[in-house]
Scaffold this active site. Structure first.
Site, PDB file in Angstrom:
ATOM      1  N   ARG A  39       0.840  -1.356  -0.059  1.00 40.67           N
ATOM      2  CA  ARG A  39      -0.229  -0.039   0.180  1.00 40.67           C
ATOM      3  C   ARG A  39       0.911   0.924  -0.041  1.00 40.67           C
ATOM      4  O   ARG A  39       0.455   2.146   0.793  1.00 40.67           O
ATOM      5  CB  ARG A  39      -0.611  -0.022   1.262  1.00 40.67           C
ATOM      6  CG  ARG A  39      -2.173  -1.292   1.144  1.00 40.67           C
ATOM      7  CD  ARG A  39      -3.466  -1.098   0.694  1.00 40.67           C
ATOM      8  NE  ARG A  39      -3.759  -2.484   0.522  1.00 40.67           N
ATOM      9  CZ  ARG A  39      -3.795  -3.668   0.054  1.00 40.67           C
ATOM     10  NH1 ARG A  39      -2.861  -3.757  -0.630  1.00 40.67           N
ATOM     11  NH2 ARG A  39      -4.430  -5.052   0.602  1.00 40.67           N
ATOM     12  N   SER A  65     -10.733   0.980   4.121  1.00 39.94           N
ATOM     13  CA  SER A  65      -9.471   1.188   5.489  1.00 39.94           C
ATOM     14  C   SER A  65      -9.333   2.208   5.966  1.00 39.94           C
ATOM     15  O   SER A  65      -8.056   2.890   5.012  1.00 39.94           O
ATOM     16  CB  SER A  65      -8.132  -0.123   4.921  1.00 39.94           C
ATOM     17  OG  SER A  65      -9.187  -1.696   4.687  1.00 39.94           O
ATOM     18  N   GLU A 124      -3.277   4.525   6.409  1.00 40.69           N
ATOM     19  CA  GLU A 124      -3.001   4.227   4.674  1.00 40.69           C
ATOM     20  C   GLU A 124      -3.589   5.813   3.778  1.00 40.69           C
ATOM     21  O   GLU A 124      -3.903   6.142   2.808  1.00 40.69           O
ATOM     22  CB  GLU A 124      -4.417   3.090   4.561  1.00 40.69           C
ATOM     23  CG  GLU A 124      -4.173   2.873   2.813  1.00 40.69           C
ATOM     24  CD  GLU A 124      -5.148   1.841   2.871  1.00 40.69           C
ATOM     25  OE1 GLU A 124      -4.446   0.568   3.524  1.00 40.69           O
ATOM     26  OE2 GLU A 124      -5.915   1.233   1.935  1.00 40.69           O
TER      27      GLU A 124
HETATM   28  P1  FAD Z   1      -8.692  10.519  -4.062  1.00 40.84           P
HETATM   29  O1  FAD Z   1      -8.443   9.204  -3.071  1.00 40.84           O
HETATM   30  O2  FAD Z   1      -8.806  11.327  -5.623  1.00 40.84           O
HETATM   31  O3  FAD Z   1      -6.547  10.480  -3.802  1.00 40.84           O
HETATM   32  C1  FAD Z   1      -5.800   9.560  -3.198  1.00 40.84           C
HETATM   33  C2  FAD Z   1      -4.405   9.773  -3.367  1.00 40.84           C
HETATM   34  O4  FAD Z   1      -3.731  10.205  -4.599  1.00 40.84           O
HETATM   35  C3  FAD Z   1      -4.605  11.185  -2.154  1.00 40.84           C
HETATM   36  O5  FAD Z   1      -3.040  11.832  -2.115  1.00 40.84           O
HETATM   37  C4  FAD Z   1      -4.175  12.321  -3.993  1.00 40.84           C
HETATM   38  O6  FAD Z   1      -3.596  13.708  -4.506  1.00 40.84           O
HETATM   39  C5  FAD Z   1      -3.693  11.286  -5.389  1.00 40.84           C
HETATM   40  N1  FAD Z   1      -3.964  11.352  -6.579  1.00 40.84           N
HETATM   41  C6  FAD Z   1      -4.967  10.874  -7.130  1.00 40.84           C
HETATM   42  N2  FAD Z   1      -4.890  10.766  -8.349  1.00 40.84           N
HETATM   43  C7  FAD Z   1      -3.446  11.392  -8.578  1.00 40.84           C
HETATM   44  C8  FAD Z   1      -2.658  11.167  -9.838  1.00 40.84           C
HETATM   45  N3  FAD Z   1      -3.615  11.604 -10.784  1.00 40.84           N
HETATM   46  N4  FAD Z   1      -1.391  11.912 -10.015  1.00 40.84           N
HETATM   47  C9  FAD Z   1      -1.117  11.817  -8.743  1.00 40.84           C
HETATM   48  N5  FAD Z   1      -1.667  11.555  -7.394  1.00 40.84           N
HETATM   49  C10 FAD Z   1      -3.187  12.075  -7.271  1.00 40.84           C
HETATM   50  N6  FAD Z   1      -7.889   0.126  -1.451  1.00 40.84           N
HETATM   51  C11 FAD Z   1      -7.151  -0.200  -1.603  1.00 40.84           C
HETATM   52  O7  FAD Z   1      -5.813   0.170  -2.412  1.00 40.84           O
HETATM   53  N7  FAD Z   1      -7.116  -1.892  -1.927  1.00 40.84           N
HETATM   54  C12 FAD Z   1      -9.131  -1.550  -1.107  1.00 40.84           C
HETATM   55  O8  FAD Z   1      -9.926  -2.654  -1.411  1.00 40.84           O
HETATM   56  C13 FAD Z   1      -9.737  -0.932  -1.266  1.00 40.84           C
HETATM   57  N8  FAD Z   1     -11.201  -0.699  -1.164  1.00 40.84           N
HETATM   58  C14 FAD Z   1     -12.064   0.237  -0.927  1.00 40.84           C
HETATM   59  C15 FAD Z   1     -13.577   0.703  -0.645  1.00 40.84           C
HETATM   60  C16 FAD Z   1     -13.852   1.596  -0.131  1.00 40.84           C
HETATM   61  C17 FAD Z   1     -15.320   1.727   0.335  1.00 40.84           C
HETATM   62  C18 FAD Z   1     -13.222   2.954  -0.292  1.00 40.84           C
HETATM   63  C19 FAD Z   1     -14.285   4.268   0.070  1.00 40.84           C
HETATM   64  C20 FAD Z   1     -11.813   2.810  -0.843  1.00 40.84           C
HETATM   65  C21 FAD Z   1     -11.009   1.754  -0.919  1.00 40.84           C
HETATM   66  N9  FAD Z   1      -9.968   2.110  -1.228  1.00 40.84           N
HETATM   67  C22 FAD Z   1      -8.755   0.566  -1.306  1.00 40.84           C
HETATM   68  C23 FAD Z   1      -9.463   3.143  -0.750  1.00 40.84           C
HETATM   69  C24 FAD Z   1      -9.273   4.019  -2.398  1.00 40.84           C
HETATM   70  O9  FAD Z   1     -10.233   3.569  -3.505  1.00 40.84           O
HETATM   71  C25 FAD Z   1      -7.629   3.972  -3.470  1.00 40.84           C
HETATM   72  O10 FAD Z   1      -6.655   4.082  -2.643  1.00 40.84           O
HETATM   73  C26 FAD Z   1      -8.220   4.641  -4.744  1.00 40.84           C
HETATM   74  O11 FAD Z   1      -7.283   4.056  -5.478  1.00 40.84           O
HETATM   75  C27 FAD Z   1      -8.165   6.778  -4.473  1.00 40.84           C
HETATM   76  O12 FAD Z   1      -8.626   7.009  -5.740  1.00 40.84           O
HETATM   77  P2  FAD Z   1      -8.995   7.866  -5.704  1.00 40.84           P
HETATM   78  O13 FAD Z   1      -9.320   8.625  -7.063  1.00 40.84           O
HETATM   79  O14 FAD Z   1     -10.626   7.857  -5.158  1.00 40.84           O
HETATM   80  O15 FAD Z   1      -8.278   8.500  -4.788  1.00 40.84           O
HETATM   81  P1  NAP Z   2     -10.292  -9.652   5.273  1.00 43.10           P
HETATM   82  O1  NAP Z   2     -10.951 -10.869   4.443  1.00 43.10           O
HETATM   83  O2  NAP Z   2     -11.719 -10.292   6.339  1.00 43.10           O
HETATM   84  O3  NAP Z   2      -9.275 -10.205   6.204  1.00 43.10           O
HETATM   85  C1  NAP Z   2      -8.435  -9.693   7.329  1.00 43.10           C
HETATM   86  C2  NAP Z   2      -7.003  -8.924   6.588  1.00 43.10           C
HETATM   87  O4  NAP Z   2      -6.604 -10.069   6.788  1.00 43.10           O
HETATM   88  C3  NAP Z   2      -7.329  -8.757   5.642  1.00 43.10           C
HETATM   89  O5  NAP Z   2      -6.153  -7.140   5.918  1.00 43.10           O
HETATM   90  C4  NAP Z   2      -5.973  -8.982   4.816  1.00 43.10           C
HETATM   91  O6  NAP Z   2      -4.628  -8.393   4.349  1.00 43.10           O
HETATM   92  C5  NAP Z   2      -5.572 -10.128   5.537  1.00 43.10           C
HETATM   93  N1  NAP Z   2      -5.636 -11.490   4.768  1.00 43.10           N
HETATM   94  C6  NAP Z   2      -6.762 -12.447   5.369  1.00 43.10           C
HETATM   95  N2  NAP Z   2      -6.528 -13.659   4.360  1.00 43.10           N
HETATM   96  C7  NAP Z   2      -5.476 -13.464   3.338  1.00 43.10           C
HETATM   97  C8  NAP Z   2      -4.272 -14.074   2.742  1.00 43.10           C
HETATM   98  N3  NAP Z   2      -4.464 -15.592   2.570  1.00 43.10           N
HETATM   99  N4  NAP Z   2      -3.580 -14.024   2.606  1.00 43.10           N
HETATM  100  C9  NAP Z   2      -2.956 -13.015   3.689  1.00 43.10           C
HETATM  101  N5  NAP Z   2      -3.600 -12.028   3.889  1.00 43.10           N
HETATM  102  C10 NAP Z   2      -4.553 -12.179   4.523  1.00 43.10           C
HETATM  103  O7  NAP Z   2     -10.604  -8.193   4.889  1.00 43.10           O
HETATM  104  P2  NAP Z   2     -10.961  -6.941   4.620  1.00 43.10           P
HETATM  105  O8  NAP Z   2     -11.661  -6.089   5.091  1.00 43.10           O
HETATM  106  O9  NAP Z   2     -12.708  -7.842   4.213  1.00 43.10           O
HETATM  107  O10 NAP Z   2     -10.650  -7.307   3.003  1.00 43.10           O
HETATM  108  C11 NAP Z   2     -11.158  -7.735   1.886  1.00 43.10           C
HETATM  109  C12 NAP Z   2      -9.639  -7.420   0.932  1.00 43.10           C
HETATM  110  O11 NAP Z   2     -10.397  -6.047   0.011  1.00 43.10           O
HETATM  111  C13 NAP Z   2      -8.142  -7.313   1.847  1.00 43.10           C
HETATM  112  O12 NAP Z   2      -7.354  -8.328   0.429  1.00 43.10           O
HETATM  113  C14 NAP Z   2      -8.258  -5.976   1.771  1.00 43.10           C
HETATM  114  O13 NAP Z   2      -6.921  -5.101   1.702  1.00 43.10           O
HETATM  115  C15 NAP Z   2      -9.363  -5.067   0.688  1.00 43.10           C
HETATM  116  N6  NAP Z   2      -9.464  -3.925   1.160  1.00 43.10           N
HETATM  117  C16 NAP Z   2      -9.234  -3.157   0.900  1.00 43.10           C
HETATM  118  C17 NAP Z   2      -9.855  -1.741   1.760  1.00 43.10           C
HETATM  119  C18 NAP Z   2      -8.855  -0.207   1.761  1.00 43.10           C
HETATM  120  O14 NAP Z   2      -9.685   1.014   1.873  1.00 43.10           O
HETATM  121  N7  NAP Z   2      -7.369  -0.631   1.660  1.00 43.10           N
HETATM  122  C19 NAP Z   2     -10.706  -1.333   1.758  1.00 43.10           C
HETATM  123  C20 NAP Z   2     -11.833  -3.025   1.986  1.00 43.10           C
HETATM  124  C21 NAP Z   2     -11.210  -3.805   1.639  1.00 43.10           C
HETATM  125  P3  NAP Z   2      -4.509  -7.442   3.146  1.00 43.10           P
HETATM  126  O15 NAP Z   2      -5.471  -6.190   3.226  1.00 43.10           O
HETATM  127  O16 NAP Z   2      -3.208  -7.239   3.349  1.00 43.10           O
HETATM  128  O17 NAP Z   2      -5.300  -7.909   1.341  1.00 43.10           O
END
Ligand code: FAD
Ligand code: NAP
Length: 338
Positions: free
Chosen positions: A164, A238, A334
């Site tokens: 991340r 997250s 994050e």
């Molecule tokens: P923004 O929120 O608009 O920006 C995020 C950051 O990137 C800011 O610092 C901004 O300045 C910068 N930025 C945006 N666009 C650019 C650009 N073109 N050039 C340079 N900098 C830029 N993330 C995960 O990794 N995994 C997930 O599973 C996941 N699940 C999510 C679920 C939900 C319900 C929500 C609300 C969020 C989730 N996220 C997840 C977080 C998020 O969606 C991602 O990080 C996504 O990539 C952000 O995109 P955005 O366009 O909304 O970025």
């Molecule tokens: P989950 O499946 O309940 O699992 C809890 C945590 O355990 C996760 O954060 C995941 O790490 C880790 N995990 C589970 N199974 C794993 C495996 N087989 N190997 C390694 N790590 C494992 O999590 P959840 O909240 O429902 O999310 C599911 C997935 O969606 C995750 O990958 C999570 O990162 C992603 N997610 C991300 C965001 C965001 O905003 N970043 C929001 C929602 C969901 P990892 O997070 O490293 O995968």
């Protein structure tokens, strides 16, 4: 290209936080961006580059220029027998990129289905879910330096991707505007159902030969059931990263908490599930005023309506404090805080 003043950002961030941008502009083409970079408003002010606003927390009005990137276009470039290069403009919805690749049976990002936000923001934190990360199929990206406006191409190594994480969250924080990304997708996809939730959803379907379309469908279903929809309850996914700690630190935690949830990440390191730590520090579903943690997933902080960014931030500080006191683990945000 038009630069507006005093624009309300509530509809531009998925937390639904009310905050004003001193200056605000929407960019639809690279020539508009090049024009913007030459303006004094761009040169003299702090900038916030904005995609879908799904990974930011606004803690007050933004004194400076908000640049909302809407650059369009998804193209399939050259094919080789193994890989297909897919190119997307920074403003394209990430999930549109996933849908196109899944429909063309190009593998590598199907587990990233339904992640909100734009293609341009995806490399920022090396988006990941259910065992896949963008870095595994990343080819290159293009954009402009905010320091001197020069255009540059970044390969995967130059992006310094981590868990991340990338260079754009450190040395180049607010320092580079990503305009285009390119991915090298697999022509012979291998579905990844290593996460329990995905495997059991697939098992329920009783399919013999699993395709990436099945995986994508299963993940969409899981996400719709488990995660709060930002159009109903404000959130940015997250709020904290899962902490990576040394194995000997894990042993120490296990003395008092043998059930602590963790996953191996290397010979000497493990990843703790931040959601487990937060839940076991007593925060699951808890609220402080209009801010709280989500009932299904305490790693997601939510705006129950009318919360300020500062309220969300102070909730996050309280959570960090209790997790540190109880487990001696430091949670790191994050979400990008402005
Ligand atoms: P923004 O929120 O608009 O920006 C995020 C950051 O990137 C800011 O610092 C901004 O300045 C910068 N930025 C945006 N666009 C650019 C650009 N073109 N050039 C340079 N900098 C830029 N993330 C995960 O990794 N995994 C997930 O599973 C996941 N699940 C999510 C679920 C939900 C319900 C929500 C609300 C969020 C989730 N996220 C997840 C977080 C998020 O969606 C991602 O990080 C996504 O990539 C952000 O995109 P955005 O366009 O909304 O970025
Ligand atoms: P989950 O499946 O309940 O699992 C809890 C945590 O355990 C996760 O954060 C995941 O790490 C880790 N995990 C589970 N199974 C794993 C495996 N087989 N190997 C390694 N790590 C494992 O999590 P959840 O909240 O429902 O999310 C599911 C997935 O969606 C995750 O990958 C999570 O990162 C992603 N997610 C991300 C965001 C965001 O905003 N970043 C929001 C929602 C969901 P990892 O997070 O490293 O995968």
């Amino acid at each position: 290209m038009e630069i507006l003043k005093n624009i309300q950002l509530k509809n531009f961030n998925t937390f639904g936080i009310e905050a004003n941008a001193e200056y605000f502009t929407e960019i639809f083409s690279e020539s508009e961006l090049e024009e913007l970079i030459k303006t004094s408003v761009f040169k003299k002010n702090k900038r916030l580059i904005l995609g879908g606003g799904s990974n930011i927390l606004l803690t007050g009005d933004f004194k400076g220029l908000v640049i909302k990137l809407n650059l369009p276009g998804i193209n399939i470039l050259n094919d080789s027998p193994e890989k297909t290069i897919l190119e997307a403009g920074a403003g394209v919805l990430w999930n549109d990129v996933v849908e196109l690749s899944v429909n063309k049976n190009l593998g590598g990002i199907e587990n990233l289905s339904l992640i909100p936000g734009t293609a341009g923001a995806a490399p920022m934190q090396n988006i990941g879910a259910y065992g896949q990360e963008i870095k595994n199929v990343f080819y290159n990206l293009e954009g402009y330096s905010t320091a001197d406006g020069h255009k540059e191409l970044f390969t995967s190594d130059m992006c310094k991707f981590g868990y991340r994480d990338s260079i754009f969250k450190h040395e180049l924080k607010n320092g580079f505007i990503i305009t285009k990304i390119r991915l090298a997708l697999n022509n012979n996809p291998e579905p990844d159902i290593s996460y329990n939730a995905v495997r059991s959803e697939i098992e329920k379907l009783g399919i013999d030969k699993v395709t990436i379309k099945d995986v994508s469908k299963a993940i969409c279903k899981i996400r719709r059931e488990k995660l709060p929809d930002p159009s109903i309850v404000g959130n940015a996914g997250s709020f904290f990263k899962n902490p990576i700690i040394r194995r000997k630190e894990l042993k120490f935690i296990q003395r008092n908490f043998p059930g602590v949830a963790y996953f191996d990440t290397g010979e000497n390191t493990v990843k703790l599930a931040a959601a487990w730590l937060i839940e076991n520090a007593g925060w699951k579903g808890k609220r402080i005023g209009k801010a709280g943690t989500h009932v299904n997933q305490p790693l997601v902080l939510v705006n129950y309506g009318g919360a300020t960014g500062k309220e969300i931030l102070s909730l996050s500080d309280e959570i960090k404090k209790t997790v540190k006191e109880k487990f001696d683990v430091t949670l790191k945000e994050e979400v990008n805080i402005f």
